[in-house]
Design a protein around this motif. Structure first.
Motif, PDB file in Angstrom:
ATOM      1  N   MET A   1      -5.842  15.563   5.251  1.00 56.34           N
ATOM      2  CA  MET A   1      -5.869  14.567   4.189  1.00 56.34           C
ATOM      3  C   MET A   1      -4.463  14.433   3.616  1.00 56.34           C
ATOM      4  SD  MET A   1      -7.697  14.549   0.427  1.00 56.34           S
ATOM      5  CE  MET A   1      -9.349  14.755   0.994  1.00 56.34           C
ATOM      6  N   ARG A   2      -4.017  13.179   3.469  1.00 54.65           N
ATOM      7  CA  ARG A   2      -2.723  12.948   2.836  1.00 54.65           C
ATOM      8  C   ARG A   2      -2.892  13.084   1.338  1.00 54.65           C
ATOM      9  NH1 ARG A   2      -0.266   7.576   4.099  1.00 54.65           N
ATOM     10  NH2 ARG A   2       1.499   8.428   3.016  1.00 54.65           N
ATOM     11  N   SER A   3      -1.996  13.845   0.739  1.00 54.72           N
ATOM     12  CA  SER A   3      -2.070  14.074  -0.703  1.00 54.72           C
ATOM     13  C   SER A   3      -1.592  12.832  -1.455  1.00 54.72           C
ATOM     14  CB  SER A   3      -1.213  15.273  -1.098  1.00 54.72           C
ATOM     15  OG  SER A   3       0.161  14.950  -0.994  1.00 54.72           O
ATOM     16  N   LYS A   4      -1.987  12.777  -2.700  1.00 55.88           N
ATOM     17  CA  LYS A   4      -1.577  11.681  -3.576  1.00 55.88           C
ATOM     18  C   LYS A   4      -0.055  11.645  -3.690  1.00 55.88           C
ATOM     19  CE  LYS A   4      -2.874   9.929  -8.126  1.00 55.88           C
ATOM     20  NZ  LYS A   4      -3.659  10.238  -9.322  1.00 55.88           N
ATOM     21  N   LYS A   5       0.554  12.815  -3.751  1.00 56.08           N
ATOM     22  CA  LYS A   5       2.015  12.919  -3.854  1.00 56.08           C
ATOM     23  C   LYS A   5       2.687  12.350  -2.603  1.00 56.08           C
ATOM     24  CE  LYS A   5       5.865  15.029  -5.516  1.00 56.08           C
ATOM     25  NZ  LYS A   5       6.732  14.020  -6.036  1.00 56.08           N
ATOM     26  N   GLU A   6       2.129  12.661  -1.428  1.00 59.32           N
ATOM     27  CA  GLU A   6       2.678  12.114  -0.183  1.00 59.32           C
ATOM     28  C   GLU A   6       2.569  10.596  -0.162  1.00 59.32           C
ATOM     29  OE1 GLU A   6       1.882  14.885   3.564  1.00 59.32           O
ATOM     30  OE2 GLU A   6       0.098  14.678   2.283  1.00 59.32           O
ATOM     31  N   ILE A   7       1.471  10.080  -0.643  1.00 59.28           N
ATOM     32  CA  ILE A   7       1.223   8.639  -0.627  1.00 59.28           C
ATOM     33  C   ILE A   7       2.132   7.915  -1.614  1.00 59.28           C
ATOM     34  CG2 ILE A   7      -0.494   6.847  -1.111  1.00 59.28           C
ATOM     35  CD1 ILE A   7      -2.618   8.925  -0.127  1.00 59.28           C
ATOM     36  N   LEU A   8       2.198   8.417  -2.840  1.00 59.20           N
ATOM     37  CA  LEU A   8       2.977   7.750  -3.887  1.00 59.20           C
ATOM     38  C   LEU A   8       4.477   7.954  -3.742  1.00 59.20           C
ATOM     39  CD1 LEU A   8       0.835   8.573  -7.058  1.00 59.20           C
ATOM     40  CD2 LEU A   8       0.860   6.450  -5.751  1.00 59.20           C
ATOM     41  N   GLY A   9       4.873   9.095  -3.234  1.00 59.09           N
ATOM     42  CA  GLY A   9       6.296   9.418  -3.212  1.00 59.09           C
ATOM     43  C   GLY A   9       6.805   9.496  -4.639  1.00 59.09           C
ATOM     44  N   GLU A  10       7.888   8.818  -4.928  1.00 58.86           N
ATOM     45  CA  GLU A  10       8.463   8.810  -6.278  1.00 58.86           C
ATOM     46  C   GLU A  10       8.007   7.609  -7.105  1.00 58.86           C
ATOM     47  OE1 GLU A  10      10.299  11.350  -7.499  1.00 58.86           O
ATOM     48  OE2 GLU A  10       9.900  12.329  -5.564  1.00 58.86           O
ATOM     49  N   THR A  11       7.166   6.762  -6.534  1.00 53.73           N
ATOM     50  CA  THR A  11       6.717   5.555  -7.232  1.00 53.73           C
ATOM     51  C   THR A  11       5.663   5.905  -8.283  1.00 53.73           C
ATOM     52  OG1 THR A  11       7.035   4.343  -5.162  1.00 53.73           O
ATOM     53  CG2 THR A  11       5.786   3.229  -6.895  1.00 53.73           C
ATOM     54  N   PRO A  12       5.841   5.470  -9.517  1.00 55.51           N
ATOM     55  CA  PRO A  12       4.816   5.714 -10.545  1.00 55.51           C
ATOM     56  C   PRO A  12       3.499   5.043 -10.135  1.00 55.51           C
ATOM     57  CG  PRO A  12       6.855   4.890 -11.524  1.00 55.51           C
ATOM     58  CD  PRO A  12       7.000   4.761 -10.045  1.00 55.51           C
ATOM     59  N   LEU A  13       2.372   5.668 -10.465  1.00 52.04           N
ATOM     60  CA  LEU A  13       1.060   5.179 -10.065  1.00 52.04           C
ATOM     61  C   LEU A  13       0.820   3.714 -10.451  1.00 52.04           C
ATOM     62  CD1 LEU A  13      -1.654   5.707  -8.709  1.00 52.04           C
ATOM     63  CD2 LEU A  13      -2.491   6.591 -10.904  1.00 52.04           C
ATOM     64  N   PRO A  14       1.089   3.283 -11.697  1.00 52.56           N
ATOM     65  CA  PRO A  14       0.836   1.868 -12.041  1.00 52.56           C
ATOM     66  C   PRO A  14       1.622   0.891 -11.150  1.00 52.56           C
ATOM     67  CG  PRO A  14       1.186   3.142 -14.031  1.00 52.56           C
ATOM     68  CD  PRO A  14       1.531   4.038 -12.882  1.00 52.56           C
ATOM     69  N   VAL A  15       2.862   1.225 -10.852  1.00 50.23           N
ATOM     70  CA  VAL A  15       3.693   0.366  -9.998  1.00 50.23           C
ATOM     71  C   VAL A  15       3.126   0.355  -8.577  1.00 50.23           C
ATOM     72  CG1 VAL A  15       6.005   0.083  -8.983  1.00 50.23           C
ATOM     73  CG2 VAL A  15       5.760   0.720 -11.391  1.00 50.23           C
ATOM     74  N   PHE A  16       2.740   1.533  -8.090  1.00 52.40           N
ATOM     75  CA  PHE A  16       2.174   1.650  -6.743  1.00 52.40           C
ATOM     76  C   PHE A  16       0.894   0.828  -6.624  1.00 52.40           C
ATOM     77  CE2 PHE A  16      -0.215   3.592  -3.312  1.00 52.40           C
ATOM     78  CZ  PHE A  16       0.762   3.769  -2.340  1.00 52.40           C
ATOM     79  N   LEU A  17       0.031   0.920  -7.627  1.00 52.61           N
ATOM     80  CA  LEU A  17      -1.230   0.173  -7.602  1.00 52.61           C
ATOM     81  C   LEU A  17      -0.995  -1.331  -7.588  1.00 52.61           C
ATOM     82  CD1 LEU A  17      -3.429   2.328 -10.002  1.00 52.61           C
ATOM     83  CD2 LEU A  17      -3.444   2.302  -7.492  1.00 52.61           C
ATOM     84  N   LEU A  18       0.009  -1.805  -8.312  1.00 55.28           N
ATOM     85  CA  LEU A  18       0.354  -3.233  -8.277  1.00 55.28           C
ATOM     86  C   LEU A  18       0.812  -3.650  -6.888  1.00 55.28           C
ATOM     87  CD1 LEU A  18       2.186  -3.880 -11.669  1.00 55.28           C
ATOM     88  CD2 LEU A  18       0.031  -4.873 -10.893  1.00 55.28           C
TER      89      LEU A  18
END
Length: 175
Positions: A1-18
């Motif tokens: 399973m890819r972790s949330k950290k791996e998926i987001l990288g350095e991008t803040p969650l709200p920006v990533f979701l947009l």
């Protein structure tokens, strides 16, 4: 399973979701090929398919075997819609129940189960009750059900209907 950290990288969650409102971004950054561990890359023709589905009420995609029609529209697109929208009703229609269960619904489950971000957003706490071989219900109220092609499908209602291999169905006058 890819972790949330791996998926987001350095991008803040709200920006990533947009950014995930874009199918290509979502598929390439949230989903990945679990069996091989490889990143998914969306080709321009796959983007065109998704744009056609988004713009039109009915779409038939004709492309050669192995061009990823089922993977792109049947699995990745469905996961993306469940990610973006609440209380969406999705019907997976295949020539047989076995085909829909093993071919499409299992891929959808695998995409969700292999991403910590999707697990957190879509997987219900009581997965055993609402995830089975015929149907899944997500934490945000989306339902994805597979049914075999037959006359009884007229009774099903859905916001999105995916027909896999529709050109092989004997009678498509019910649509």
């Amino acid at each position: 399973m890819r972790s949330k950290k791996e998926i987001l990288g350095e991008t803040p969650l709200p920006v990533f979701l947009l950014k995930c409102r874009n199918f290509k971004f979502f598929a390439e950054n949230v989903l990945y090929e679990a069996s091989s561990g490889e990143q998914i890359f969306i080709k321009p023709f796959q983007e065109e398919w998704v744009q056609a589905v988004e713009k039109n009420q009915r779409v038939i995609i004709e492309a050669g075997t192995g061009s990823s029609k089922t993977e792109t529209i049947g699995a990745m697109y469905v996961v993306w819609k469940m990610f973006l929208e609440k209380n969406k009703s999705i019907l997976l229609l295949a020539k047989s129940r076995d085909q829909a269960t093993s071919n499409i619904l299992s891929r959808i489950k695998r995409y969700i189960e292999n991403s910590e971000l999707l697990v957190n957003m879509l997987m219900p706490e009581d997965r055993r009750r609402c995830w089975n071989v015929e149907e899944i219900e997500t934490a945000n109220g989306c339902r994805c059900k597979n049914v075999p092609y037959n006359d009884r499908i007229r009774g099903f209602r859905a916001d999105l209907i995916i027909c896999d291999e529709i050109d092989s169905y004997e009678d498509t006058n019910i649509f």
